[in-house]
Design a protein around this motif. Structure first.
Motif, PDB file in Angstrom:
ATOM      1  N   ALA A 116       0.810  -1.216   0.000  1.00 36.71           N
ATOM      2  CA  ALA A 116       0.000   0.000   0.000  1.00 36.71           C
ATOM      3  C   ALA A 116       0.845   1.268   0.000  1.00 36.71           C
ATOM      4  N   LYS A 117       2.126   1.146   0.360  1.00 34.94           N
ATOM      5  CA  LYS A 117       3.032   2.300   0.322  1.00 34.94           C
ATOM      6  C   LYS A 117       3.542   2.573  -1.090  1.00 34.94           C
ATOM      7  N   GLY A 118       3.305   1.648  -2.017  1.00 28.93           N
ATOM      8  CA  GLY A 118       3.758   1.837  -3.391  1.00 28.93           C
ATOM      9  C   GLY A 118       5.191   1.403  -3.637  1.00 28.93           C
ATOM     10  N   THR A 119       5.737   0.541  -2.795  1.00 33.14           N
ATOM     11  CA  THR A 119       7.118   0.091  -2.932  1.00 33.14           C
ATOM     12  C   THR A 119       7.312  -0.709  -4.220  1.00 33.14           C
ATOM     13  N   LEU A 120       8.337  -0.361  -4.987  1.00 24.36           N
ATOM     14  CA  LEU A 120       8.617  -1.027  -6.257  1.00 24.36           C
ATOM     15  C   LEU A 120       9.808  -1.977  -6.168  1.00 24.36           C
ATOM     16  N   ILE A 121      10.820  -1.624  -5.390  1.00 24.80           N
ATOM     17  CA  ILE A 121      11.896  -2.563  -5.045  1.00 24.80           C
ATOM     18  C   ILE A 121      11.829  -2.761  -3.542  1.00 24.80           C
ATOM     19  N   GLU A 122      11.430  -3.953  -3.127  1.00 28.19           N
ATOM     20  CA  GLU A 122      11.306  -4.228  -1.699  1.00 28.19           C
ATOM     21  C   GLU A 122      12.581  -4.860  -1.172  1.00 28.19           C
ATOM     22  N   HIS A 123      12.962  -4.474   0.047  1.00 35.14           N
ATOM     23  CA  HIS A 123      14.102  -5.076   0.719  1.00 35.14           C
ATOM     24  C   HIS A 123      13.576  -6.194   1.614  1.00 35.14           C
ATOM     25  N   TRP A 324      -7.669  -9.759  -8.510  1.00 34.22           N
ATOM     26  CA  TRP A 324      -7.228  -9.927  -7.125  1.00 34.22           C
ATOM     27  C   TRP A 324      -5.824 -10.472  -6.943  1.00 34.22           C
ATOM     28  N   VAL A 325      -5.211 -11.063  -7.969  1.00 31.27           N
ATOM     29  CA  VAL A 325      -3.881 -11.622  -7.738  1.00 31.27           C
ATOM     30  C   VAL A 325      -2.844 -11.186  -8.759  1.00 31.27           C
ATOM     31  N   ARG A 326      -3.240 -10.474  -9.797  1.00 31.43           N
ATOM     32  CA  ARG A 326      -2.285 -10.253 -10.869  1.00 31.43           C
ATOM     33  C   ARG A 326      -1.535  -8.924 -10.785  1.00 31.43           C
ATOM     34  N   GLN A 327      -2.160  -7.868 -10.410  1.00 32.13           N
ATOM     35  CA  GLN A 327      -1.620  -6.534 -10.678  1.00 32.13           C
ATOM     36  C   GLN A 327      -0.937  -5.886  -9.483  1.00 32.13           C
ATOM     37  N   GLY A 328      -0.366  -6.703  -8.616  1.00 39.05           N
ATOM     38  CA  GLY A 328       0.313  -6.151  -7.459  1.00 39.05           C
ATOM     39  C   GLY A 328      -0.666  -5.622  -6.431  1.00 39.05           C
ATOM     40  N   ILE A 329      -0.140  -4.865  -5.469  1.00 40.60           N
ATOM     41  CA  ILE A 329      -0.957  -4.198  -4.461  1.00 40.60           C
ATOM     42  C   ILE A 329      -0.826  -2.702  -4.716  1.00 40.60           C
ATOM     43  N   PRO A 330      -1.874  -2.059  -5.188  1.00 40.84           N
ATOM     44  CA  PRO A 330      -1.753  -0.646  -5.565  1.00 40.84           C
ATOM     45  C   PRO A 330      -1.379   0.249  -4.390  1.00 40.84           C
ATOM     46  N   GLN A 331      -0.636   1.289  -4.702  1.00 42.24           N
ATOM     47  CA  GLN A 331      -0.360   2.305  -3.683  1.00 42.24           C
ATOM     48  C   GLN A 331      -1.672   2.965  -3.274  1.00 42.24           C
TER      49      GLN A 331
END
Length: 346
Positions: A116-123, A324-331
């Protein structure tokens, strides 16, 4: 709803016991590939671009582009996972590694938000969250082991920057091989798995409500317009049903537990220790993944960089899976002023 009644061919529905005897799933980077990466890094750095600010056209990698094109085909139509080996992470800063990773990912598709924060590269590292044990917590922010699961994108990718002192092995298992076992041994599970389960959004949905769920059950298996896909996440399914106040039937529970059991079956699964510079790429609709618990120390802190990638030319999707499963979790706009419980109180 059309239930697939024929087993999926072994070249796609692979088993770990066979792959452990071969390295055909490993693609090493050559000197020419590394030269292409170095040249592309120089090209974007000279322009003052950071990761997230450029596309594949701005990251020209020479002949490596052909190798990634083949990997893309294998991910969509073949085994469904690849280990790309040999990025010399020790010679680059973390910012440069992320530029390289973004550039390579951009050659495979569109990089999408992971939370939900819109993270594109997650650590992916142990963030030692204060709310450990919270059922809404996403386990990747801890050092805990995980059950077999899928992520919310076409492709999930992990780049190893550093491994743990102990543990943290990555495990992949073909969800297509799991399907074949269910078809042969427990075909009575197929109907509830095709009908699906409500998904817990873990407070990362449009409303930000911690009890928000998918509005309809989401299938585990789908054979939509002759495109077979699998997607499984037992924690989201169990908690979704609980939050929706919908009791699971005994058959639904048995089916879910059986997939979890098969996901850990030594005959089916493939364990690997990702080493610095390894990039694991996996199709979420044909393979499950998870990791073992780990311990950091003695100069090692496990760090994986993760991308979620949406690919072109994926074919038709069941509309419910598409949503519900394809497009990531939107910001989410609300996340600017509200903590995201799923990401941990750190």
């Amino acid at each position: 709803m059309t239930i697939l009644q024929e087993p999926i061919p072994m070249e796609r529905a692979w088993v770990g016991s066979r792959l452990r005897k071969t390295d055909e799933w490993i693609t090493p980077l050559t000197n020419a590939d590394l030269a292409g990466i170095e040249s592309a890094l120089h090209a974007v750095s000279t322009r003052g671009l950071k990761w997230g600010e450029f596309d594949a056209a701005s990251f020209p990698i020479g002949s490596l582009a052909d190798k990634l094109s083949k990997i893309s085909h294998d991910l969509r139509h073949g085994r469904g996972f690849v280990l790309l080996r040999g990025v010399p992470v020790e010679k680059y800063t973390l910012e440069e590694i992320q530029i390289i990773y973004w550039g390579l990912g951009s050659h495979l598709g569109t990089i999408v938000s992971q939370n939900a924060k819109g993270t594109l590269i997650e650590h992916i590292t142990d963030k030692k969250p204060a709310n450990l044990g919270d059922p809404n917590l996403r386990s990747y922010v801890t050092n805990e082991g995980q059950p077999p699961h899928s992520d919310q994108s076409d492709i999930v990718s992990l780049l190893c920057v550093d491994r743990a002192l102990k543990g943290g092995e990555s495990v992949v298992v073909s969800s297509l091989a799991i399907y074949n076992r269910i078809l042969a041994e427990h075909p009575e599970y197929l109907l509830p798995l095709y009908e699906g389960y409500y998904h817990d959004l873990r407070g990362e949905g449009e409303s930000g409500d911690i009890n928000e769920t998918s509005d309809v059950p989401v299938p585990v298996f789908s054979n939509y317009n002759d495109q077979f896909r699998a997607w499984f996440h037992s924690k989201k399914m169990r908690n979704g049903s609980r939050k929706k106040n919908v009791a699971l039937s005994p058959l639904q529970i048995e089916a879910m537990k059986y997939i979890e059991t098969l996901g850990q079956d030594p005959e089916l699964r493939l364990d690997m220790q990702l080493e610095p510079g390894d990039i694991q790429l996996l199709n979420n609709y044909s393979a499950l993944h998870y990791r073992h618990a780990f311990v950091d120390g003695q100069g090692h802190k496990r760090l994986m960089l993760r991308l979620w990638i949406e690919m072109a030319d994926m074919g038709d999707f069941d509309p419910v899976m598409e949503r519900w499963v394809r497009q990531g979790i939107p910001q989410r706009a609300w996340s600017k002023n509200k903590p995201v419980q799923a990401l941990g109180n750190v």
